[in-house]
Design an enzyme around this catalytic site. Sequence first.
Site, PDB file in Angstrom:
ATOM      1  N   MET A   1       0.789  -1.165  -0.078  1.00 24.16           N
ATOM      2  CA  MET A   1      -0.023  -0.027   0.128  1.00 24.16           C
ATOM      3  C   MET A   1       0.844   1.351   0.072  1.00 24.16           C
ATOM      4  O   MET A   1       1.856   1.464   0.734  1.00 24.16           O
ATOM      5  CB  MET A   1      -0.820   0.039   1.333  1.00 24.16           C
ATOM      6  CG  MET A   1      -2.008  -1.068   1.413  1.00 24.16           C
ATOM      7  SD  MET A   1      -3.384  -0.533   0.073  1.00 24.16           S
ATOM      8  CE  MET A   1      -3.851  -2.300  -0.532  1.00 24.16           C
ATOM      9  N   HIS A   2       0.793   2.413  -0.909  1.00 26.97           N
ATOM     10  CA  HIS A   2       1.189   3.434  -0.814  1.00 26.97           C
ATOM     11  C   HIS A   2       0.548   4.389  -1.573  1.00 26.97           C
ATOM     12  O   HIS A   2       0.991   5.755  -1.306  1.00 26.97           O
ATOM     13  CB  HIS A   2       2.598   3.299  -1.676  1.00 26.97           C
ATOM     14  CG  HIS A   2       2.367   3.203  -3.074  1.00 26.97           C
ATOM     15  ND1 HIS A   2       2.081   1.917  -3.801  1.00 26.97           N
ATOM     16  CD2 HIS A   2       2.792   4.151  -4.217  1.00 26.97           C
ATOM     17  CE1 HIS A   2       1.808   2.312  -4.945  1.00 26.97           C
ATOM     18  NE2 HIS A   2       2.245   3.560  -5.311  1.00 26.97           N
ATOM     19  N   ARG A   3      -0.459   4.484  -2.135  1.00 23.14           N
ATOM     20  CA  ARG A   3      -1.549   5.504  -2.464  1.00 23.14           C
ATOM     21  C   ARG A   3      -1.845   6.375  -1.606  1.00 23.14           C
ATOM     22  O   ARG A   3      -2.262   6.072  -0.328  1.00 23.14           O
ATOM     23  CB  ARG A   3      -2.463   5.068  -3.362  1.00 23.14           C
ATOM     24  CG  ARG A   3      -2.205   4.015  -4.560  1.00 23.14           C
ATOM     25  CD  ARG A   3      -1.804   4.961  -5.663  1.00 23.14           C
ATOM     26  NE  ARG A   3      -1.435   3.919  -6.746  1.00 23.14           N
ATOM     27  CZ  ARG A   3      -1.281   4.159  -8.015  1.00 23.14           C
ATOM     28  NH1 ARG A   3      -1.055   5.714  -8.268  1.00 23.14           N
ATOM     29  NH2 ARG A   3      -0.726   3.471  -8.840  1.00 23.14           N
TER      30      ARG A   3
END
Length: 367
Positions: free
Chosen positions: A204-206
Amino acid sequence: MKILSIVGARPNFVKIAPLHRAFSAYPDIESKIVHTGQHHDFIMSGIFFKQLQIPRPDHFLGINGGTHTQQTAQIMLAFEEVVLRENPDLIIVVGDVNSTLACALVAVKMHIPVAHVEAGLRSGDRTMPEEINRIMTDSISDLLFVTEQSAVQNLLRENVPSCKIHLAGNVMIDSLVYCQQYADNLNIDSKLGVPVNGYMVITMHRPANVDSIAGLTKLLEVLKSLTVIRPVIFPVHPRTLKNIHSFQLFNDFSVVQNLKLIPALGYLEFISLVKNAALVITDSGGVQEETTYLQIPCITLRSNTERPVTILEGTNHLLPDFTVDSVMQLTREILSNKTKNSNIPPCWDGNAAVRIASILREKYINS
């Protein structure tokens, strides 16, 4: 023919590696790499050059940080000096990061042809900076190399002449094919103490998922539920880790049983981990493609995807406006084999870069 290929962020390195190899096979092509510095630390940059066997960049601009506008402007100013010094015949940009658009703009203003690799992808969400970068880069490029048929249709709808569009395949898959044997030898799953096909991977990085305490708390609740079913490996992106610490949530994540928080992985380690997973949950664009080729089920926690072929033909499942319950329901369906059959999309065969090199030589050298 002198070609400058632009890299800036982690996904660019994976895409440029096979292109540089393909260009270097021809004595009439001089291939040089320009690294803007958008991702500059070792795990996000240096290790990728090493593992993908990319030579040291010919130019390193050292531009990182700042707002999207500041970063784009600074890259343009620095890259202009490189172009004046090198006087290239063609500039290759890949993907959809700020470096992609910045260098394409410089090239066009200096009357140098631009080829955009991975063109035509559209999410329909203009709040994403990547979507703006994609649209603008495509509108000014001379050649557009696309990965899937939907991208061809997107470009035609935008009145791009069909003679500019080439369905060449997916250079990201070229790197995956090239590196797969090296990744297989790492056995990263056994080093982490999890059984083959007995664990899940999450990335996850958005901003929508990790830039607020609400988003991270929601992610934490999802992880607590998932780990009841299977162990979960979470290679934490530097941006995500920074936010977890800034919102003082690290202890909450670290005490979840069956959750292994590990640093962001190198390319080979990550491919090794994904290949032996039962399921991958992500908000990444590239991971949707890698799991499709590896035939590993994937759940994408986003409202849209610019890579619809991963859903129509591949292993990807889009889950917009997700809740803990919706993630758990789909996870159980996938793990009990109650979901769709899948295929590897056309031209995702490890030879996209070779096709691109051949088309470029035909247009600019043999014509």
